[in-house]
Design an enzyme around this catalytic site. Structure first.
Site, PDB file in Angstrom:
ATOM      1  N   HIS A   1      -5.211   4.179   2.443  1.00 58.94           N
ATOM      2  CA  HIS A   1      -6.117   3.320   2.792  1.00 58.94           C
ATOM      3  C   HIS A   1      -5.206   2.245   2.360  1.00 58.94           C
ATOM      4  CE1 HIS A   1     -10.130   1.500   1.758  1.00 58.94           C
ATOM      5  NE2 HIS A   1      -9.444   0.678   0.831  1.00 58.94           N
ATOM      6  N   GLU A   2      -4.587   2.187   1.150  1.00 53.89           N
ATOM      7  CA  GLU A   2      -3.982   0.762   0.775  1.00 53.89           C
ATOM      8  C   GLU A   2      -3.172   0.142   1.834  1.00 53.89           C
ATOM      9  OE1 GLU A   2      -4.949  -0.543  -1.719  1.00 53.89           O
ATOM     10  OE2 GLU A   2      -6.425   1.042  -2.314  1.00 53.89           O
TER      11      GLU A   2
ATOM     12  N   HIS B   1      -4.680  -2.122   4.482  1.00 50.50           N
ATOM     13  CA  HIS B   1      -4.769  -3.461   3.647  1.00 50.50           C
ATOM     14  C   HIS B   1      -3.184  -4.053   4.333  1.00 50.50           C
ATOM     15  CE1 HIS B   1      -8.671  -2.996   2.157  1.00 50.50           C
ATOM     16  NE2 HIS B   1      -8.252  -1.947   1.200  1.00 50.50           N
TER      17      HIS B   1
ATOM     18  N   HIS C   1     -12.210  -4.155   4.466  1.00 48.88           N
ATOM     19  CA  HIS C   1     -12.850  -2.849   4.234  1.00 48.88           C
ATOM     20  C   HIS C   1     -13.843  -2.981   5.499  1.00 48.88           C
ATOM     21  CE1 HIS C   1     -11.868  -2.576  -0.314  1.00 48.88           C
ATOM     22  NE2 HIS C   1     -11.056  -1.779   0.536  1.00 48.88           N
TER      23      HIS C   1
END
Length: 580
Positions: A220-221, A224, A230
């Site tokens: 997930h990170e 970014h 998101h």
């Protein structure tokens, strides 16, 4: 009815409705909405009255992102979602004409590179092994590289695009972690560097339902880090909430569409981000070989240090010039050196001395000033040495707590001062030559975890025997570089330099040190710091030989040794493989 009375009545009703809505929002809820971008942050200097519509809009936006029925009311279901562990990156989504029309969200920045992104793990988790951290983070990167034409390669040294750290609380980026639970990690978008930070207070785990799964959070990170914001698709990886361990974890279609909008689709197989042994049975046409190059840190060539200390958390730090090194059981830890001013209260190196007291306080000395720390957290400073250590001169050479009596000693030139109870003991300073066996100049000294005191002079070190008040027998002084830093010894460095020069000259192409290694064991040695030759039991009860430095650098050197045979005036190169 008087018009003014009617207007006042309307105002009271509106205010009452607004206060009712605000009452349904606790201070924690309000702070949550501010923290994650739904309410404007407070400037801390003035109070501001928030309108009912603004609050309702903020709650509605959060409910939309969370995949909840959009009511604008802070109900129990909304509060439960707010209580879930989540990513620390803001959910800022925009309103009105700025509201996105696609389910996924792009931050607007991306990497200009379209081939390979380098990353470095500069601070590891202590909850799981380094090998597990390296493997899980590479898996997380590979999840993205399977759908876009980018590969991700870990680097131990040299420039990296993305830095990864496991840290706690305030860690230098004005976005502190909050302890176990709630915020698990955060990462920066490409235009801000792409770095990713993981909260070390979390219980990181691998392939089990308990704790927080590192692979899933990292994937997930890294989204970014690639430029994705998101998503409001609940099943998407880029949804802001951690949904627990998923054995069949994979990218959602929403994630794939988002990242491919930034980087395009994958057009060819990726061979760069996985392990490959370039001298096994792979066909030459399948993999592109690289010229081998053994990187030797500069401190291995000149191991004269400025200071060394072991902080309250048991970590040993060594300082040289503008940089410092964190040491582990194998030598220099991954991700080091780092600039002193990055992590030590903006102090610009070089420093004069580092001292840690038994109560856990660490002091850094430079010139006529000192700074006080607990581990890497600055307590105060700079202050004049005369304020905190009355009678101690500036520009000292070293400071240490002697294991013989627990008192603090300061050394400058050929003199030393004994310090105890916030004052210099009577009869000091004295001549350094009283300390039998030590050289005339001491660069650094400290007490290690075995309770013994070590003195460093030029590129060597001495272990002091408190019983005989002299340096220990057993081969002291010793070279600092191989014993403390995990470096090759001097003869190996000469051989490695010759090897690299030969490779540059003749173009030998056997890749011993692939840049995507998942373990440091192939290019660092196990070090034994303080025991004489022969088999012995170390402080951690592990048995190994002190007579031989088990150098994996040496092993790799042997694997690359080139046998030259001159036949018909031509060189033929034969790699000699030595397995241990």
């Amino acid at each position: 009815m008087d018009v003014s009375v009617l207007l006042n009545w309307v105002k009271v009703c509106c205010l009452g409705l607004m206060l009712c809505l605000r009452d349904s929002l606790s201070m924690e809820n309000m702070e949550y909405l501010r923290k994650y971008g739904y309410l404007a942050p407070s400037d801390g200097r003035s109070g501001n009255l928030i309108s009912e519509e603004y609050l309702k809009q903020a709650v509605s936006q959060f409910q939309r992102i969370a995949g909840l029925p959009v009511t604008g009311i802070m109900n129990n279901e909304t509060r439960k979602i707010m209580a879930l562990p989540r990513c620390g990156v803001s959910d800022t989504v925009g309103t009105g004409n700025r509201a996105r029309r696609k389910r996924y969200a792009l931050h607007g920045s991306s990497w200009q590179k379209r081939d390979r992104i380098y990353y470095r793990i500069s601070e590891y988790s202590r909850k799981i092994s380094k090998d597990d951290v390296q493997r899980e983070l590479q898996r997380a990167f590979d999840l993205w590289s399977e759908v876009i034409p980018l590969s991700f390669v870990r680097r131990e040294y040299g420039r990296a695009d993305i830095e990864i750290r496991f840290v706690t609380g305030n860690h230098g980026d004005n976005t502190p972690f909050d302890g176990s639970g709630q915020t698990l990690a955060h990462a920066y978008f490409p235009q801000y560097g792409g770095d990713a930070h993981f909260d070390e207070d979390e219980k990181w785990t691998v392939n089990i339902a308990d704790g927080v799964n590192l692979y899933q959070v990292a994937a997930h990170e890294f989204g970014h880090s690639l430029g994705l914001a998101h998503s409001d698709v609940r099943s998407a990886l880029m949804a802001p909430f951690y949904r627990g361990y998923d054995q069949d974890f994979k990218l959602d279609r929403d994630d794939i569409l988002a990242v491919q909008e930034l980087y395009g689709t994958k057009t060819k197989p990726d061979y760069t981000s996985r392990r490959y042994n370039y001298w096994t049975t792979h066909k030459p046409s399948t993999l592109k070989p690289h010229k081998p190059f053994v990187h030797i840190p500069s401190i291995c060539r000149n191991a004269t240090i400025d200071a060394i200390t072991r902080t309250d958390n048991g970590i040993t730090y060594m300082f040289q010039g503008e940089y410092y090194y964190r040491l582990d059981e194998q030598g220099i830890d991954t991700g080091y050196p780092r600039a002193i001013q990055w992590d030590w209260g903006s102090i610009e190196g070089p420093i004069d001395a580092a001292l840690t007291w038994p109560n856990g306080w660490t002091f850094i000395f430079k010139g006529s000033h000192y700074w006080k720390f607990h581990n890497l957290q600055l307590i105060y400073g700079p202050k004049n040495i005369s304020e905190g250590f009355d009678g101690i001169p500036g520009d000292i050479d070293t400071a240490f707590v002697w294991s013989g009596n627990g008192k603090t000693y300061f050394v400058k030139g050929n003199k030393y001062w004994r310090y105890h109870g916030n004052r210099i003991d009577y009869g000091y300073p004295r001549e350094l030559k009283i300390w039998r066996g030590l050289p005339e100049r001491i660069n650094a000294a400290f007490q290690w975890k075995n309770g013994k005191t070590y003195f460093f002079s030029e590129d060597q070190y001495y272990r002091y025997n408190d019983l005989i008040f002299n340096i220990d027998t057993g081969g002291y002084p010793r070279d600092t570089a191989p014993w403390w830093l995990g470096c090759p010894d001097k003869s190996q460095i000469i051989a490695l330099d010759r090897q690299n020069a030969m490779q540059d000259k003749y173009g030998v192409k056997y890749d011993t040190f692939s840049s995507d290694r998942h373990s440091r064991h192939n290019d660092e040695q196990w070090i034994t710091v303080d025991e004489p030759s022969g088999f012995h039991v170390n402080n951690d009860n592990s048995v190994h030989s002190g007579a031989v430095i088990h150098s994996h650098v040496q092993t790799s050197l042997q694997a690359l040794c080139i046998s030259f045979f001159i036949t018909n005036s031509m060189f033929l190169y034969y790699p000699v493989f030595t397995l241990h």
